[in-house]
Write a protein that holds these residues in place. Structure first.
Motif, PDB file in Angstrom:
ATOM      1  N   ILE A 136      48.214  32.196   5.825  1.00 33.08           N
ATOM      2  CA  ILE A 136      49.480  32.528   5.173  1.00 33.08           C
ATOM      3  C   ILE A 136      49.685  31.725   3.891  1.00 33.08           C
ATOM      4  CG2 ILE A 136      52.000  32.386   5.447  1.00 33.08           C
ATOM      5  CD1 ILE A 136      51.541  33.293   8.348  1.00 33.08           C
ATOM      6  N   PHE A 181      40.720  37.081  -1.398  1.00 27.98           N
ATOM      7  CA  PHE A 181      41.696  37.461  -2.420  1.00 27.98           C
ATOM      8  C   PHE A 181      41.184  38.741  -3.057  1.00 27.98           C
ATOM      9  CE2 PHE A 181      43.765  36.639  -6.668  1.00 27.98           C
ATOM     10  CZ  PHE A 181      45.070  36.530  -6.208  1.00 27.98           C
ATOM     11  N   THR A 197      51.437  41.927  -4.380  1.00 28.66           N
ATOM     12  CA  THR A 197      52.216  42.035  -5.615  1.00 28.66           C
ATOM     13  C   THR A 197      51.495  42.930  -6.613  1.00 28.66           C
ATOM     14  OG1 THR A 197      51.163  39.990  -6.371  1.00 28.66           O
ATOM     15  CG2 THR A 197      53.393  39.799  -5.479  1.00 28.66           C
ATOM     16  N   SER A 248      45.949  39.270  -0.079  1.00 31.70           N
ATOM     17  CA  SER A 248      45.025  38.290   0.491  1.00 31.70           C
ATOM     18  C   SER A 248      44.973  38.465   1.998  1.00 31.70           C
ATOM     19  CB  SER A 248      45.499  36.874   0.166  1.00 31.70           C
ATOM     20  OG  SER A 248      46.589  36.535   1.009  1.00 31.70           O
ATOM     21  N   ARG A 291      46.577  37.102   3.977  1.00 29.43           N
ATOM     22  CA  ARG A 291      47.934  37.054   4.513  1.00 29.43           C
ATOM     23  C   ARG A 291      48.317  38.389   5.166  1.00 29.43           C
ATOM     24  NH1 ARG A 291      52.682  35.141   0.520  1.00 29.43           N
ATOM     25  NH2 ARG A 291      51.565  33.150   0.492  1.00 29.43           N
TER      26      ARG A 291
HETATM   27  C1  P5A Z   1      47.630  39.749  -8.826  1.00 28.44           C
HETATM   28  C2  P5A Z   1      46.154  39.710  -8.533  1.00 28.44           C
HETATM   29  C3  P5A Z   1      48.330  37.370  -8.464  1.00 28.44           C
HETATM   30  O1  P5A Z   1      47.674  36.349  -8.338  1.00 28.44           O
HETATM   31  N1  P5A Z   1      46.687  38.056 -10.104  1.00 28.44           N
HETATM   32  C4  P5A Z   1      45.585  38.872  -9.622  1.00 28.44           C
HETATM   33  C5  P5A Z   1      47.931  38.437  -9.472  1.00 28.44           C
HETATM   34  N2  P5A Z   1      49.438  37.627  -7.760  1.00 28.44           N
HETATM   35  S1  P5A Z   1      50.009  36.661  -6.607  1.00 28.44           S
HETATM   36  O2  P5A Z   1      51.260  37.214  -6.217  1.00 28.44           O
HETATM   37  O3  P5A Z   1      50.039  35.308  -7.046  1.00 28.44           O
HETATM   38  O4  P5A Z   1      49.023  36.750  -5.407  1.00 28.44           O
HETATM   39  C6  P5A Z   1      48.802  37.986  -4.766  1.00 28.44           C
HETATM   40  C7  P5A Z   1      49.029  37.877  -3.291  1.00 28.44           C
HETATM   41  O5  P5A Z   1      48.130  36.945  -2.718  1.00 28.44           O
HETATM   42  C8  P5A Z   1      48.724  36.313  -1.608  1.00 28.44           C
HETATM   43  N3  P5A Z   1      48.667  34.852  -1.794  1.00 28.44           N
HETATM   44  C9  P5A Z   1      48.256  33.967  -0.878  1.00 28.44           C
HETATM   45  N4  P5A Z   1      47.804  34.139   0.384  1.00 28.44           N
HETATM   46  C10 P5A Z   1      47.460  33.056   1.098  1.00 28.44           C
HETATM   47  N5  P5A Z   1      47.562  31.798   0.634  1.00 28.44           N
HETATM   48  C11 P5A Z   1      48.009  31.560  -0.628  1.00 28.44           C
HETATM   49  N6  P5A Z   1      48.087  30.305  -1.105  1.00 28.44           N
HETATM   50  C12 P5A Z   1      48.377  32.680  -1.438  1.00 28.44           C
HETATM   51  N7  P5A Z   1      48.847  32.820  -2.701  1.00 28.44           N
HETATM   52  C13 P5A Z   1      49.019  34.144  -2.892  1.00 28.44           C
HETATM   53  C14 P5A Z   1      50.156  36.789  -1.511  1.00 28.44           C
HETATM   54  O6  P5A Z   1      50.264  37.813  -0.549  1.00 28.44           O
HETATM   55  C15 P5A Z   1      50.408  37.347  -2.891  1.00 28.44           C
HETATM   56  O7  P5A Z   1      51.372  38.368  -2.886  1.00 28.44           O
END
Ligand code: P5A
Ligand code: ZN
Length: 475
Positions: A149, A157, A226, A260, A262
């Protein structure tokens, strides 16, 4: 199904299930990094096969970029670096020598991919570009880390990146991305609310951001994906120009969108119960487990038929597993129930006699006899039914957890007592938004994607509400 522990002690439930269901080992000695175990990795691969297919069907091509990004290139887009600065891991040395230019471990790949786009794009004929990759990214998260999460190494990713000739085409791409994600979450039976994030929660470097949120059993929301319209922000700093049909040089318009692992946590938690996982058949590593129930003197035929049944299903393309371990059937039942196998087929002496198998659904516990000659069709049908029922039940609880409020106290009370998502009127001003967050203790998710009729007055400034806003306690 019983859901007491699942709801009241969700974090504990989640951590226990990761271990008990062989999903992850969380004891790796670096904070925010975890080990995928075989069953968990199979689940992950099935989930990501779904999104891969959806992206390929809609004209995206898979690519693979390097993990390292030179500091000077990484720093070019001012907003982007401001947003990510605090989260970047840096490689400073190669062996014993200090590097001339530090290298960032990608926290996301805009700054890795777009300089290469600049080399690829010459004319309007090169557009649009629609690529995606499934990679690991590193984010030095400062909020509490949590397996799957909130990771510091996101191992899975999935990021898509696009470039277009016009703003309108980029807008159309945002719509397509939303549709792809909707289909993806529908396949997993994970309910969602799509909102346009407020300016203070927009992705670093984007013009605007859309987000998908689902609900954890404890009533907090979880952002599961997102979609960002980047406009020309990155194009201008990375010189992404193309020649128009009439010979002019223009900057491209871009979008990007990501999910991801998640989403796997989301699928695990929305369908789970006190017994454990209940996996959607489409992504379950094992869809059907066959358990022989031998009786004294009847061991041989029971074993034989159980093995034939498992083979028949495997040949028909069902992920079936024969559990012929020397263990009591009751223990086997629990073992597979906890791991979320959607359907169990029992074969006992009575089944042998009647030329049938007994099917037990993981989601409802319902038992039914299936004639041996209807096995394949009936199993397929049952898996489909389970799939539909899981989705419907998840949406039902999601909708029940969406509340209305018109004042601060009610909104706060709802979130305190029941959790979930609260919709309320908002004038749209940032100041009121921030005060609303502060006084309700919730976070603004945003306004509904696609627009929504607004009514009532802003609970902070009493002006007529321009929009409805969604608030929740968030993960
Ligand atoms: C979209 C893809 C981006 O990074 N750049 C390329 C854009 N968007 S975001 O919202 O920051 O990340 C997309 C989704 O990745 C999940 N996520 C994570 N999951 C687990 N651990 C983390 N640290 C984490 N950070 C982001 C989220 O679901 C997020 O919506
Ligand atoms: Zn207001």
């Amino acid at each position: 199904m019983k859901r007491e522990r699942w709801q009241k002690n969700f974090s504990e439930w989640f951590n226990d299930i990761l271990r008990d269901a062989d999903i992850m080992d969380t004891r790796y000695p670096v904070k925010g990094l975890y080990v995928w175990l075989p069953y968990g990795l199979k689940l992950r691969n099935h989930v990501f096969a779904v999104i891969r297919q959806l992206l390929e069907q809609s004209g995206h091509q898979e690519v693979l970029f390097p993990l390292l990004i030179p500091e000077d290139i990484f720093r070019k887009e001012a907003e982007h670096i401001r947003g990510f600065e605090g989260q970047v891991y840096w490689v400073t040395h190669g062996g014993l020598s200090k590097l001339d230019v530090k290298l960032a471990l990608r926290p996301t790949s805009e700054t890795s991919i777009y300089p290469m786009f600049a080399l690829w794009i010459r004319s309007h004929a090169d557009l649009p570009i629609k690529v995606f990759q499934v990679v690991n990214v590193f984010r030095y998260e400062t909020k509490m880390t949590k397996p799957m999460i909130r990771l510091r190494e996101v191992t899975t990713f999935k990021e898509a990146h696009t470039a277009h000739a016009t703003w309108e085409e980029a807008e159309a791409q945002v719509q397509e991305a939303v549709k792809v994600y909707q289909r993806f979450f529908d396949e997993l039976g994970v309910p969602y609310l799509i909102t346009k994030r407020p300016p203070w929660d927009t992705f670093a470097g984007a013009v605007y951001s859309l987000a998908f949120d689902t609900l954890a059993p404890d009533g907090r929301t979880l952002q599961i994906g997102t979609v960002h319209n980047l406009g020309q922000n990155f194009a201008k700093v990375y010189e992404l120009k193309y020649e128009t049909p009439d010979g002019k040089q223009e900057y491209v318009y871009q979008t990007c969108y990501g999910i991801s692992e998640r989403v796997i946590a989301a699928a695990m938690m929305v369908h789970g119960d006190d017994i454990g996982l209940c996996l959607p058949p489409k992504v379950a590593p094992i869809q059907v487990v066959v358990v022989p129930i031998p009786f004294k003197g009847k061991e041989a035929p029971v074993q034989q038929i159980a093995s034939a049944v498992a083979n028949e299903l495997t040949t028909a393309g069902v992920r079936a597993h024969l559990d012929d371990r020397d263990v009591r059937p009751g223990r086997k039942f629990y073992h597979w129930e906890r791991r979320g196998v959607p359907l169990r087929l029992e074969i006992g002496p009575e089944d042998v006699e009647k030329d049938q198998v007994t099917a037990v659904r993981r989601d409802t516990g319902e038992r039914q006899a299936i004639p041996r000659n209807a096995l394949r069709n009936k199993v397929r049908e049952l898996l489909e039914t389970i799939d539909g029922d899981l989705r419907a039940r998840a949406w039902k609880s999601f909708n029940e957890m969406t509340h209305e409020a018109s004042d601060v106290e009610t909104a706060k009370g709802l979130m305190d007592r029941r959790g979930g998502i609260v919709r309320m009127p908002w004038c749209g001003d940032e100041e009121c938004g921030l005060e609303l967050e502060e006084r309700t203790g919730g976070d603004i998710l945003g306004e509904k994607f696609g627009g929504e009729q607004a009514s009532g007055i802003c609970p902070i400034c009493s002006k007529r509400a321009a929009k409805s806003v969604y608030l929740a306690r968030t993960y």
